[in-house]
Design a protein around this motif. Structure first.
Motif, PDB file in Angstrom:
ATOM      1  N   GLU A 179      45.541   5.653  45.762  1.00 49.64           N
ATOM      2  CA  GLU A 179      46.637   5.825  46.726  1.00 49.64           C
ATOM      3  C   GLU A 179      46.563   7.265  47.243  1.00 49.64           C
ATOM      4  OE1 GLU A 179      49.788   7.587  46.469  1.00 49.64           O
ATOM      5  OE2 GLU A 179      48.934   8.672  44.773  1.00 49.64           O
ATOM      6  N   ASP A 180      47.006   7.484  48.482  1.00 51.14           N
ATOM      7  CA  ASP A 180      46.631   8.724  49.160  1.00 51.14           C
ATOM      8  C   ASP A 180      47.666   9.839  49.129  1.00 51.14           C
ATOM      9  OD1 ASP A 180      48.499   7.687  50.904  1.00 51.14           O
ATOM     10  OD2 ASP A 180      47.097   7.420  52.587  1.00 51.14           O
ATOM     11  N   SER A 211      51.792   1.848  49.965  1.00 49.79           N
ATOM     12  CA  SER A 211      52.596   0.742  50.497  1.00 49.79           C
ATOM     13  C   SER A 211      51.752  -0.372  51.101  1.00 49.79           C
ATOM     14  CB  SER A 211      53.555   1.276  51.565  1.00 49.79           C
ATOM     15  OG  SER A 211      52.826   1.897  52.624  1.00 49.79           O
ATOM     16  N   THR A 212      50.441  -0.265  51.012  1.00 53.76           N
ATOM     17  CA  THR A 212      49.567  -1.265  51.624  1.00 53.76           C
ATOM     18  C   THR A 212      49.869  -2.668  51.099  1.00 53.76           C
ATOM     19  OG1 THR A 212      47.272  -1.829  52.109  1.00 53.76           O
ATOM     20  CG2 THR A 212      47.736  -1.033  49.894  1.00 53.76           C
ATOM     21  N   VAL A 213      49.666  -3.663  51.970  1.00 51.73           N
ATOM     22  CA  VAL A 213      49.922  -5.045  51.558  1.00 51.73           C
ATOM     23  C   VAL A 213      48.641  -5.880  51.577  1.00 51.73           C
ATOM     24  CG1 VAL A 213      52.332  -5.024  52.308  1.00 51.73           C
ATOM     25  CG2 VAL A 213      50.537  -5.671  53.949  1.00 51.73           C
ATOM     26  N   ASN A 237      52.641  -1.530  42.443  1.00 46.54           N
ATOM     27  CA  ASN A 237      52.400  -2.560  43.448  1.00 46.54           C
ATOM     28  C   ASN A 237      50.941  -2.611  43.895  1.00 46.54           C
ATOM     29  OD1 ASN A 237      55.075  -3.278  43.333  1.00 46.54           O
ATOM     30  ND2 ASN A 237      55.670  -2.133  45.162  1.00 46.54           N
ATOM     31  N   ASP A 238      50.337  -1.440  44.104  1.00 44.63           N
ATOM     32  CA  ASP A 238      48.949  -1.438  44.562  1.00 44.63           C
ATOM     33  C   ASP A 238      47.982  -1.759  43.419  1.00 44.63           C
ATOM     34  OD1 ASP A 238      50.120   1.113  43.964  1.00 44.63           O
ATOM     35  OD2 ASP A 238      48.305   2.140  44.575  1.00 44.63           O
ATOM     36  N   SER A 239      48.386  -1.492  42.176  1.00 49.94           N
ATOM     37  CA  SER A 239      47.559  -1.931  41.041  1.00 49.94           C
ATOM     38  C   SER A 239      47.505  -3.454  41.000  1.00 49.94           C
ATOM     39  CB  SER A 239      48.138  -1.408  39.718  1.00 49.94           C
ATOM     40  OG  SER A 239      48.226  -0.016  39.692  1.00 49.94           O
ATOM     41  N   VAL A 240      48.670  -4.068  41.107  1.00 53.93           N
ATOM     42  CA  VAL A 240      48.756  -5.535  41.078  1.00 53.93           C
ATOM     43  C   VAL A 240      47.978  -6.134  42.241  1.00 53.93           C
ATOM     44  CG1 VAL A 240      50.325  -7.500  41.317  1.00 53.93           C
ATOM     45  CG2 VAL A 240      50.951  -5.585  39.831  1.00 53.93           C
ATOM     46  N   TYR A 263      48.711   0.738  35.821  1.00 52.29           N
ATOM     47  CA  TYR A 263      47.823   0.185  34.802  1.00 52.29           C
ATOM     48  C   TYR A 263      48.366   0.309  33.384  1.00 52.29           C
ATOM     49  CZ  TYR A 263      44.027  -0.918  37.988  1.00 52.29           C
ATOM     50  OH  TYR A 263      43.260  -1.491  38.982  1.00 52.29           O
ATOM     51  N   SER A 264      49.384   1.112  33.201  1.00 53.52           N
ATOM     52  CA  SER A 264      49.958   1.289  31.865  1.00 53.52           C
ATOM     53  C   SER A 264      51.173   0.402  31.622  1.00 53.52           C
ATOM     54  CB  SER A 264      50.390   2.759  31.672  1.00 53.52           C
ATOM     55  OG  SER A 264      49.302   3.620  31.841  1.00 53.52           O
TER      56      SER A 264
END
Length: 403
Positions: A179-180, A211-213, A237-240, A263-264
Motif C-alpha cells: 500500500e502506498d 482503498s483499492t477494490v 482489506n487489501d491483504s484479504v 496478515y497478523s
C-alpha cells in the motif's frame, strides 16, 4: 467551645475534607489518539485496548505519581482529523502527553501538532521511517520500525525460505507489493535494499492505494513474471483482497510473506479461509503463540485482555501497545512532575533489557528517540493459528516451506 472557635474548627475540618477528597480523586489526563472509526478502525481499536490494559495495571498499583491516569480518546479517522483531535486533546482536554496511533500517516500528522505545542507524543505502533526520522524533540517511539520489518523478512527468505525450497537466495524471483502510504512505502524500500544486498532477484516493486477494490491486474503481472516469493505490506482489506484474488487466479507462489497489518489478524484468516491462509508467512510485532520464556508477562496480559473484553486478542498490536504504554507510564511514575521536560527526563532514563517485557524486547531510547531494542518476529499461519517460527529461539512451531 465558643461559636467563634466552633466556626474555625468547622472551617478547618471542611478544608481538610476537601483536600483529602481532592487527593483521593487526583487525576492526570493522557490522550489516546487512534483511528477508532473508518477503514483502520479494527487495528486502531485493538491498539488502544493495549493502552487501556496498561492504564488499568498502573491505576491498580496506585496510579502515576499518586494520580489516577485518565485516558481521553481522540479519533484519528484520517490525517486531518488526527491533527484536529491532537489540538483538541492538548488545548481543551489538557492532556500531559499523547499515546498513539497505529497508522504511520496519522502519527506523522498529529505528532507535528504535539511538537509545536511542546507536548510529549509516544508512538506505540506506527513503523514508517518518517515517524522518528524528522528529529522531533517531543516524539518517542517504543515499537519496532519499517527497517526492522524489511530486514527480518529478507533474513527469513535467506535463512529459511530458500533452504526450504532447496534453492540459493539468488535463484528466487521476488515481487514486492505495498500500500502506498508512508507505512507500505517505508517497508518496501527496506525490503528492496536488503533484498538487493542479499542477492535476491527482485522482479517488481509496485505500490497501490490501500482503498483499492481490484488487484487482478497486479496478480496477473506477478504471475507473468514467475514470481516465487510475494512480499506484501498491507492493511486488512487489501491483504484479504490480494489473497482472495490470487487464489481465484490460481496463483500459488512458493511463499507469501506479509509485512504486519492485515496478515497478523485472525479476521483476515477468517475472511479468506484456512485453505488460503495456510502456510502464509508474516513478520510483525510479537504475537501470542510464542516461546513465553522470551516474553515474561504475556500470559498475564492475555488473561487481563480476556477479562476486560470477553474475547482473545485479535492481533499483537494490542500487546505491543501495552508494552510501550506500560514502560512509558512506569517511567513517568518514577519521575517528578508532569511538565513536558519532567516527562522527557523520565522516559529518557528508561533502560529495560531485552527479554524483560511481554513482547520479548527491551526499551531504551537512542537516536531520534527511537527504541533501539525493539524487534519483530516471524510467524506463519498453521492450522488456522498464527504461530511464531522465526527466530528459532522464539519459535513454537517448525518453519513449513516447500511441502
Amino acid at each position: 467551645m465558643t461559636m467563634k472557635t466552633f466556626a474555625k474548627v468547622t472551617a478547618t475540618a471542611t478544608a481538610l475534607s476537601a483536600l483529602l477528597a481532592g487527593m483521593a480523586h487526583a487525576e492526570v489526563k493522557f490522550g489516546a489518539l487512534f483511528p477508532f472509526s473508518g477503514g483502520l478502525a479494527l487495528l486502531g481499536e485493538e491498539s488502544a485496548r493495549g493502552v487501556e490494559i496498561a492504564v488499568d495495571e498502573i491505576n491498580a498499583a496506585g496510579g502515576v505519581q499518586g494520580e489516577e491516569v485518565v485516558l481521553v480518546r481522540g479519533d484519528a479517522v484520517d490525517n486531518n482529523q488526527a491533527i484536529g483531535e491532537a489540538r483538541r486533546l492538548i488545548s481543551r482536554e489538557g492532556v500531559k502527553a499523547i499515546l498513539g496511533s497505529y497508522s504511520s500517516s496519522r502519527s506523522i500528522a498529529a505528532s507535528q501538532v504535539a511538537e509545536l505545542s511542546g507536548i510529549p507524543y509516544f508512538e506505540l505502533g506506527a513503523v514508517a521511517d518518517d515517524v522518528t526520522g524528522r528529529g522531533l524533540q517531543y516524539l518517542f517511539r517504543t515499537n519496532p520500525t519499517a527497517e526492522d520489518m524489511g530486514k527480518m523478512i529478507v533474513d527469513m527468505i535467506v535463512n529459511e525460505v530458500a533452504p526450504g525450497l532447496g534453492k540459493e537466495p539468488s535463484d528466487l524471483t521476488v515481487g514486492i507489493i505495498h500500500e502506498d502510504s508512508s507505512y507500505g512505502t517505508s517497508v518496501a524500500g527496506h525490503q528492496e535494499h536488503y533484498g538487493a544486498e542479499a542477492g535476491l532477484n527482485i522482479a517488481t516493486v509496485q505500490g497501490y492505494p490501500a482503498s483499492t477494490v481490484d488487484m487482478s491486474s497486479l496478480v496477473l503481472d506477478l504471475q507473468s513474471k514467475n514470481v516465487d516469493v510475494v512480499l506484501q505490506t498491507s492493511y486488512q482489506n487489501d491483504s484479504v483482497l490480494f489473497l482472495q484474488q490470487a487464489n481465484e487466479a490460481g496463483f500459488k507462489p512458493a511463499a507469501i510473506i506479509g509485512g504486519g497489518g492485515g496478515y497478523s489478524m485472525l479476521p483476515t484468516a477468517e475472511a479468506v479461509g484456512n485453505d488460503v491462509i495456510e502456510g502464509v508467512l508474516d513478520v510483525d510485532f510479537t504475537q501470542y503463540a510464542v516461546n513465553t520464556e522470551f516474553t515474561p508477562g504475556l500470559d498475564g496480559f492475555v488473561t487481563a485482555y480476556k477479562e476486560k473484553y470477553g474475547a482473545d486478542p485479535r492481533s499483537g498490536h494490542s500487546l505491543n501497545n501495552y508494552v510501550g504504554a506500560l514502560a512509558v507510564l512506569q517511567a513517568i511514575d518514577a519521575g517528578e512532575g508532569f511538565e513536558p521536560q519532567d516527562i522527557i527526563d523520565a522516559v529518557t532514563a528508561i533502560d529495560i533489557p531485552e527479554g524483560q517485557t511481554a513482547a520479548g524486547y527491551g526499551v531504551k531510547f537512542g537516536e531520534n528517540n527511537q527504541n533501539e531494542r525493539a524487534k519483530m518476529m516471524g510467524m506463519q499461519w498453521q492450522d488456522g493459528k498464527l504461530v511464531t517460527v522465526y527466530p528459532r529461539d522464539a519459535a513454537v512451531a517448525e518453519f513449513m516451506i516447500g511441502n
